[in-house]
Design a protein around this motif. Sequence first.
Motif, PDB file in Angstrom:
ATOM      1  N   VAL A   1      49.675 -12.209 -24.576  1.00 12.68           N
ATOM      2  CA  VAL A   1      50.443 -11.529 -25.618  1.00 12.68           C
ATOM      3  C   VAL A   1      50.865 -12.524 -26.699  1.00 12.68           C
ATOM      4  CG1 VAL A   1      52.568 -10.260 -26.109  1.00 12.68           C
ATOM      5  CG2 VAL A   1      51.235  -9.709 -24.065  1.00 12.68           C
ATOM      6  N   ALA A   2      51.266 -13.718 -26.289  1.00 16.24           N
ATOM      7  CA  ALA A   2      51.707 -14.734 -27.246  1.00 16.24           C
ATOM      8  C   ALA A   2      50.577 -15.152 -28.177  1.00 16.24           C
ATOM      9  CB  ALA A   2      52.258 -15.948 -26.500  1.00 16.24           C
ATOM     10  N   VAL A   3      49.382 -15.286 -27.634  1.00 23.95           N
ATOM     11  CA  VAL A   3      48.230 -15.650 -28.469  1.00 23.95           C
ATOM     12  C   VAL A   3      47.983 -14.578 -29.520  1.00 23.95           C
ATOM     13  CG1 VAL A   3      45.722 -15.969 -28.473  1.00 23.95           C
ATOM     14  CG2 VAL A   3      47.125 -17.111 -26.755  1.00 23.95           C
ATOM     15  N   LEU A   4      48.038 -13.324 -29.115  1.00 17.46           N
ATOM     16  CA  LEU A   4      47.833 -12.245 -30.090  1.00 17.46           C
ATOM     17  C   LEU A   4      48.974 -12.178 -31.103  1.00 17.46           C
ATOM     18  CD1 LEU A   4      45.529 -11.455 -28.150  1.00 17.46           C
ATOM     19  CD2 LEU A   4      46.185  -9.060 -28.525  1.00 17.46           C
TER      20      LEU A   4
ATOM     21  N   SER B   1      52.192 -12.645 -14.312  1.00 22.24           N
ATOM     22  CA  SER B   1      53.049 -12.427 -15.480  1.00 22.24           C
ATOM     23  C   SER B   1      52.978 -13.560 -16.499  1.00 22.24           C
ATOM     24  CB  SER B   1      54.502 -12.222 -15.028  1.00 22.24           C
ATOM     25  OG  SER B   1      54.629 -11.026 -14.295  1.00 22.24           O
ATOM     26  N   PRO B   2      53.002 -14.852 -16.076  1.00 20.84           N
ATOM     27  CA  PRO B   2      52.877 -15.926 -17.075  1.00 20.84           C
ATOM     28  C   PRO B   2      51.575 -15.846 -17.877  1.00 20.84           C
ATOM     29  CG  PRO B   2      53.700 -16.810 -15.006  1.00 20.84           C
ATOM     30  CD  PRO B   2      53.293 -15.405 -14.734  1.00 20.84           C
ATOM     31  N   SER B   3      50.480 -15.517 -17.214  1.00 18.38           N
ATOM     32  CA  SER B   3      49.197 -15.414 -17.906  1.00 18.38           C
ATOM     33  C   SER B   3      49.186 -14.228 -18.866  1.00 18.38           C
ATOM     34  CB  SER B   3      48.057 -15.281 -16.902  1.00 18.38           C
ATOM     35  OG  SER B   3      47.965 -16.426 -16.089  1.00 18.38           O
ATOM     36  N   ARG B   4      49.788 -13.137 -18.447  1.00 18.72           N
ATOM     37  CA  ARG B   4      49.856 -11.976 -19.331  1.00 18.72           C
ATOM     38  C   ARG B   4      50.742 -12.258 -20.533  1.00 18.72           C
ATOM     39  NH1 ARG B   4      51.037  -6.593 -15.980  1.00 18.72           N
ATOM     40  NH2 ARG B   4      50.460  -5.685 -18.005  1.00 18.72           N
TER      41      ARG B   4
ATOM     42  N   TRP C   1      46.802  -4.267 -22.123  1.00 20.92           N
ATOM     43  CA  TRP C   1      45.391  -4.674 -22.135  1.00 20.92           C
ATOM     44  C   TRP C   1      45.158  -5.878 -21.232  1.00 20.92           C
ATOM     45  CZ3 TRP C   1      41.816  -2.088 -25.456  1.00 20.92           C
ATOM     46  CH2 TRP C   1      40.493  -2.549 -25.307  1.00 20.92           C
ATOM     47  N   SER C   2      46.139  -6.757 -21.164  1.00 18.72           N
ATOM     48  CA  SER C   2      45.974  -7.934 -20.312  1.00 18.72           C
ATOM     49  C   SER C   2      45.730  -7.528 -18.858  1.00 18.72           C
ATOM     50  CB  SER C   2      47.207  -8.845 -20.415  1.00 18.72           C
ATOM     51  OG  SER C   2      48.367  -8.207 -19.898  1.00 18.72           O
ATOM     52  N   ALA C   3      46.409  -6.459 -18.412  1.00 21.51           N
ATOM     53  CA  ALA C   3      46.177  -5.980 -17.050  1.00 21.51           C
ATOM     54  C   ALA C   3      44.786  -5.372 -16.926  1.00 21.51           C
ATOM     55  CB  ALA C   3      47.239  -4.944 -16.673  1.00 21.51           C
ATOM     56  N   LEU C   4      44.351  -4.629 -17.953  1.00 20.99           N
ATOM     57  CA  LEU C   4      43.013  -4.048 -17.933  1.00 20.99           C
ATOM     58  C   LEU C   4      41.933  -5.130 -17.922  1.00 20.99           C
ATOM     59  CD1 LEU C   4      43.366  -1.125 -20.518  1.00 20.99           C
ATOM     60  CD2 LEU C   4      43.677  -1.059 -18.035  1.00 20.99           C
ATOM     61  N   ALA C   5      42.261  -6.290 -18.493  1.00 22.25           N
ATOM     62  CA  ALA C   5      41.306  -7.400 -18.526  1.00 22.25           C
ATOM     63  C   ALA C   5      41.291  -8.193 -17.225  1.00 22.25           C
ATOM     64  CB  ALA C   5      41.629  -8.330 -19.693  1.00 22.25           C
ATOM     65  N   GLY C   6      42.104  -7.788 -16.270  1.00 22.42           N
ATOM     66  CA  GLY C   6      42.121  -8.469 -14.980  1.00 22.42           C
ATOM     67  C   GLY C   6      43.056  -9.645 -14.917  1.00 22.42           C
TER      68      GLY C   6
END
Length: 292
Positions: free
Chosen positions: A78-81, A71-74, A62-67
Motif C-alpha cells: 500500500v505504501a508503494v502505491l 500485514s507488514p508486507s501488505r 488487492w494485496s491479499a488477492l495477490a497472495g
Amino acid sequence: MPAANGASVDWPTLRVNPMSLSARIATAVPLAAICAAAVWYLPPPAFPVIVGVIVLLGAWEWSALAGISTSPSRCAYVAVLLVAGGALIVMTDAVLALRTAIGAVMFWAGALLLIIATERGGFSLQNWPRLRALCGALVLLPMWLCLYALYVGPQGSVQVLFLLVLVWGADIAAYAAGRAWGRRRLCPAVSPGKSWEGAWAGLLAGGVLGALFALSQNLPASGMLRFTLLAVLTVTASIAGDLFESMVKRSANVKDSGTLLPGHGGILDRIDSLTAAAPFYLFGLHYAGSQS
C-alpha cells in the motif's frame, strides 16, 4: 454458451436473494449520495485525497488477492502505491494524464486478452502472484490520476459525475437484466454470474445515458454521435474491468475482495468497473473532441 455439439445451452436464470438485494440497496444509496456530494462540493485539492483513500483501501484488498499474506508486507504494498500515486498527482498535467490514459488503455487491451485466454482454459493468474501484484498498480494508479485529470479539466465536476452515473447506470441495468432474463453466460470460467443479456442491457443503458448527456450539452449531431459512441465504449471497458477483477478473485479463490461494504463485498468490488472506465473515458474525450 454453445455446447460441444454446437447446440445452444439454456442456463437457468439466477434468483435474487432478497436479503442480499436489500443490503446492496441499503449500502448503494447512501454511498452514491456521498460520492455525488463529494464530487460536486469538494474543493479541487481535496478530491485527489478522497480518491486516494479509496485507492489505498483497494490496494490493501488487492494485496491479499495477490497472495501477500503478512500485514507488514501488505502495508508495504500500500505504501508503494501511495508514494507512486502521490508523485503522479503532484506532477500531473494534461500531457502526463493523457499518456497515462493511453498506457492504461493498452494495459486493458492486454487484460482483455488474458480474460479471453483464461475463459478458454489457456491461462491462469493463480500461478502468477507477482503479476497479480503488478496488475494492482496498473489497475488502481491510472484510475486515480485520470479521475483527478477529469476533475481539474473543463466541466470537471460535471464530467466526473457523468462518468460515475454512466458506470453505475450501466451496472444497474446489467444486474437487473441479467437477473431477470440472463440465460447465456458471458464468461462462465471467469465470472459465472454475468450474462450476455446483462452486458447488452448495460451497453444500451450507456448509449441512452451518453445521448442524453450529449443532448444536455447542446452538442451538434456529429458530436452527439461521437459522444454516444464514447459512452458505449466506456461501458464496454467497464465490463472488462469487472471481469478482470473477477478473474483475479478466482485466482485467489475468493468470492469478494473484502467485507467493508455490506451486500457489495469490498472496495474493489465497487470500483472494478471504474478502474477501466476512467482512463478510457479520459482518452476518448481527448480524441473525440467532446470537451470542446
